[in-house]
Write a protein that holds these residues in place. Structure first.
Motif, PDB file in Angstrom:
ATOM      1  N   SER A   1      -6.661   2.563   5.817  1.00 24.24           N
ATOM      2  CA  SER A   1      -7.604   3.314   6.672  1.00 24.24           C
ATOM      3  C   SER A   1      -6.881   3.970   7.839  1.00 24.24           C
ATOM      4  CB  SER A   1      -8.715   2.400   7.176  1.00 24.24           C
ATOM      5  OG  SER A   1      -8.204   1.412   8.036  1.00 24.24           O
ATOM      6  N   LEU A   2      -5.807   3.366   8.308  1.00 21.44           N
ATOM      7  CA  LEU A   2      -5.058   3.970   9.419  1.00 21.44           C
ATOM      8  C   LEU A   2      -4.378   5.257   8.970  1.00 21.44           C
ATOM      9  CD1 LEU A   2      -3.471   0.850  11.115  1.00 21.44           C
ATOM     10  CD2 LEU A   2      -4.862   2.588  12.244  1.00 21.44           C
TER      11      LEU A   2
ATOM     12  N   GLY B   1      -4.521   2.646  -0.594  1.00 22.20           N
ATOM     13  CA  GLY B   1      -4.280   3.436   0.622  1.00 22.20           C
ATOM     14  C   GLY B   1      -4.323   2.557   1.855  1.00 22.20           C
TER      15      GLY B   1
ATOM     16  N   VAL C   1       0.846  -1.206   0.000  1.00 21.83           N
ATOM     17  CA  VAL C   1       0.000   0.000   0.000  1.00 21.83           C
ATOM     18  C   VAL C   1       0.880   1.254   0.000  1.00 21.83           C
ATOM     19  CG1 VAL C   1      -2.038  -1.123   0.972  1.00 21.83           C
ATOM     20  CG2 VAL C   1      -0.309  -0.148   2.503  1.00 21.83           C
TER      21      VAL C   1
ATOM     22  N   PHE D   1       1.641   3.836   1.935  1.00 25.78           N
ATOM     23  CA  PHE D   1       2.628   4.241   2.950  1.00 25.78           C
ATOM     24  C   PHE D   1       3.883   3.363   2.887  1.00 25.78           C
ATOM     25  CE2 PHE D   1       0.304   1.066   5.518  1.00 25.78           C
ATOM     26  CZ  PHE D   1       1.350   0.377   6.113  1.00 25.78           C
TER      27      PHE D   1
ATOM     28  N   VAL E   1      -9.893  -3.569   8.322  1.00 18.88           N
ATOM     29  CA  VAL E   1      -9.877  -5.029   8.166  1.00 18.88           C
ATOM     30  C   VAL E   1      -9.854  -5.710   9.545  1.00 18.88           C
ATOM     31  CG1 VAL E   1      -8.615  -6.989   7.191  1.00 18.88           C
ATOM     32  CG2 VAL E   1      -8.657  -4.795   5.981  1.00 18.88           C
ATOM     33  N   HIS E   2      -8.959  -5.257  10.410  1.00 18.74           N
ATOM     34  CA  HIS E   2      -8.805  -5.926  11.706  1.00 18.74           C
ATOM     35  C   HIS E   2      -9.952  -5.641  12.672  1.00 18.74           C
ATOM     36  CE1 HIS E   2      -4.775  -6.527  10.060  1.00 18.74           C
ATOM     37  NE2 HIS E   2      -4.807  -7.621  10.793  1.00 18.74           N
TER      38      HIS E   2
ATOM     39  N   PHE F   1      -7.380  -2.567  -0.188  1.00 21.96           N
ATOM     40  CA  PHE F   1      -6.247  -1.793  -0.735  1.00 21.96           C
ATOM     41  C   PHE F   1      -5.125  -2.738  -1.190  1.00 21.96           C
ATOM     42  CE2 PHE F   1      -8.193   0.710   2.780  1.00 21.96           C
ATOM     43  CZ  PHE F   1      -8.809   1.668   2.002  1.00 21.96           C
ATOM     44  N   MET F   2      -4.806  -3.702  -0.342  1.00 25.26           N
ATOM     45  CA  MET F   2      -3.758  -4.670  -0.700  1.00 25.26           C
ATOM     46  C   MET F   2      -4.152  -5.454  -1.954  1.00 25.26           C
ATOM     47  SD  MET F   2      -1.102  -4.868   1.397  1.00 25.26           S
ATOM     48  CE  MET F   2      -0.595  -4.268   3.017  1.00 25.26           C
TER      49      MET F   2
ATOM     50  N   GLU G   1      -3.460  -5.402  15.639  1.00 27.48           N
ATOM     51  CA  GLU G   1      -4.401  -4.379  15.174  1.00 27.48           C
ATOM     52  C   GLU G   1      -5.846  -4.773  15.486  1.00 27.48           C
ATOM     53  OE1 GLU G   1      -3.874  -3.384  11.039  1.00 27.48           O
ATOM     54  OE2 GLU G   1      -1.755  -2.971  11.295  1.00 27.48           O
TER      55      GLU G   1
ATOM     56  N   CYS H   1      -8.036  -7.133   2.741  1.00 19.87           N
ATOM     57  CA  CYS H   1      -7.802  -5.684   2.692  1.00 19.87           C
ATOM     58  C   CYS H   1      -8.047  -5.219   1.252  1.00 19.87           C
ATOM     59  CB  CYS H   1      -6.376  -5.360   3.129  1.00 19.87           C
ATOM     60  SG  CYS H   1      -5.994  -3.611   2.891  1.00 19.87           S
TER      61      CYS H   1
ATOM     62  N   CYS I   1      -7.802  -0.058  11.923  1.00 23.20           N
ATOM     63  CA  CYS I   1      -7.733  -0.700  10.603  1.00 23.20           C
ATOM     64  C   CYS I   1      -9.102  -1.288  10.274  1.00 23.20           C
ATOM     65  CB  CYS I   1      -6.670  -1.801  10.646  1.00 23.20           C
ATOM     66  SG  CYS I   1      -6.874  -3.010   9.324  1.00 23.20           S
TER      67      CYS I   1
ATOM     68  N   ASN J   1       2.142   2.749   9.489  1.00 28.10           N
ATOM     69  CA  ASN J   1       0.920   2.939   8.680  1.00 28.10           C
ATOM     70  C   ASN J   1       0.438   4.386   8.802  1.00 28.10           C
ATOM     71  OD1 ASN J   1       1.289   0.158   9.376  1.00 28.10           O
ATOM     72  ND2 ASN J   1      -0.781  -0.284   8.712  1.00 28.10           N
TER      73      ASN J   1
HETATM   74 FE1  SF4 Z   1      -4.166  -0.577   6.315  1.00 26.52          FE
HETATM   75 FE2  SF4 Z   1      -5.095  -2.706   4.937  1.00 26.52          FE
HETATM   76 FE3  SF4 Z   1      -3.048  -2.986   6.661  1.00 26.52          FE
HETATM   77 FE4  SF4 Z   1      -5.524  -2.486   7.549  1.00 26.52          FE
HETATM   78  S1  SF4 Z   1      -4.813  -4.324   6.462  1.00 26.52           S
HETATM   79  S2  SF4 Z   1      -3.633  -1.548   8.266  1.00 26.52           S
HETATM   80  S3  SF4 Z   1      -6.302  -1.103   5.949  1.00 26.52           S
HETATM   81  S4  SF4 Z   1      -3.050  -1.778   4.779  1.00 26.52           S
END
Ligand code: SF4
Ligand code: 13P
Length: 309
Positions: free
Chosen positions: A87-88, A85, A61, A63, A174-175, A267-268, A200, A265, A172, A114
């Motif tokens: 979310s954090l 991107g 992602v 960052f 996802v978590h 974004f990933m 997380e 995720c 996050c 992050n």
């Molecule tokens: Fe960010 Fe995705 Fe990692 Fe969650 S899983 S911290 S949204 S990159």
């Protein structure tokens, strides 16, 4: 193009471009399999710091690619999809963070990796989920600490170290999705399974877990454990390496609250094989950074790397 052909062309393009592909454990398995290095956030920043390639294609992602650029101003750093991107990072805008920091001028500022380069530049030291405890312990006991942007990692590290941390209240997407109720039900159905969770996750999920750690620590624990069954409470991409490393063991993804694939995720997952191929072919989209900002963001990253093993 079929995946096998794409993978073969990616290998050719890597040679032609003198490029290295770095991939996080959360990207799709087929993308992990074409990478030169797969790791967690700390391992990837260490790999970025030591590469001699001309081009870094970061299957991760924004960052992460930005951190690679901060460490490698003369190398081209490419992120296959700029919309990847986090979310954090998005939940911690630099102007609001600067105002928060200004209200606590005596605090030592530790930021989870992050976050944006602008937030890094406002920090004393960066950490990842692998070294957050170590970084917090490195701060003199009488110095108050501000920890951003993940409140769950912050609360977990505060508990582990016995330090009071002033937390930025980010999380996050996802978590935060895992269901306590469904995890309890899953544990009942698999009484012998070891529960592995990422810090997380929310505290009530961590309280149900047997082992808590970064993605690489979870993988190492699964490899070293005598257990044969594991419930995995983190993003689903890590299951690929777990199953590859331990083909005889069973890995069960923890269920999200809704009936969705929210433990992916979004974004990933933008790092498709096609996107990685296109990035190597076109050397775009490239990560660029203002030099002043880069230098300010570099100091706390270097402090983290010096404190890490
Ligand atoms: Fe960010 Fe995705 Fe990692 Fe969650 S899983 S911290 S949204 S990159
Ligand atoms: P680690 O790579 O430190 O395990 O963190 C996971 C994560 O959410 C990366 O975005």
């Amino acid at each position: 193009m079929p995946n096998d052909d794409l993978a073969a062309e990616i290998q050719e393009l890597k040679k032609a471009r003198n490029a290295v592909v770095l991939a996080h454990y959360y990207v799709d398995g087929e993308v992990q399999d074409v990478a030169d290095f797969v790791g967690d956030s700390l391992q990837l920043s260490q790999a970025a710091a030591r590469t001699t390639a001309d081009v870094i294609v970061f299957a991760g992602v924004h960052f992460m690619a930005e951190t690679a650029k901060i460490l490698n101003p003369s190398r081209k750093v490419v992120l296959p999809d700029l919309a990847a991107g986090c979310s954090l990072a998005e939940g911690c805008p630099a102007d609001r963070f600067a105002a928060f920091k200004a209200r606590h001028p005596d605090h030592y500022v530790i930021s989870y990796i992050n976050c944006s380069a602008a937030v890094k530049a406002l920090s004393d030291c960066i950490c990842t989920s692998s070294n957050a405890e170590r970084i917090v312990r490195s701060v003199p006991a009488d110095r108050p600490i501000l920890f951003a942007p993940d409140r769950n990692l912050g609360a977990y590290v505060a508990k582990q170290t016995g330090r009071e941390l002033l937390l930025w209240r980010g999380s996050c997407v996802v978590h935060e999705t895992f269901s306590e109720r469904k995890l309890i039900a899953l544990k009942t159905r698999h009484p012998g399974a070891v529960v592995l969770a990422h810090p997380e996750c929310e505290p009530q999920l961590l309280a149900l877990s047997d082992f808590i750690g970064s993605t690489s620590a979870l993988l190492q624990h699964a490899k070293a454990s005598a257990a044969t069954s594991f419930i995995v409470v983190t993003e689903s991409g890590i299951l690929h390496q777990m199953r590859k490393s331990c083909p005889d063991k069973e890995f069960i993804p923890a269920p999200p609250e809704a009936n969705c694939a929210c433990n992916d995720c979004p974004f990933m997952k933008l790092n498709s094989l096609e996107a990685v191929h296109r990035a190597l072919d076109t050397l775009a989209p490239e990560i660029t950074l203002d030099e002043d900002l880069r230098v300010k963001a570099l100091a706390p990253i270097e402090r983290m790397l010096a404190l890490s093993v």
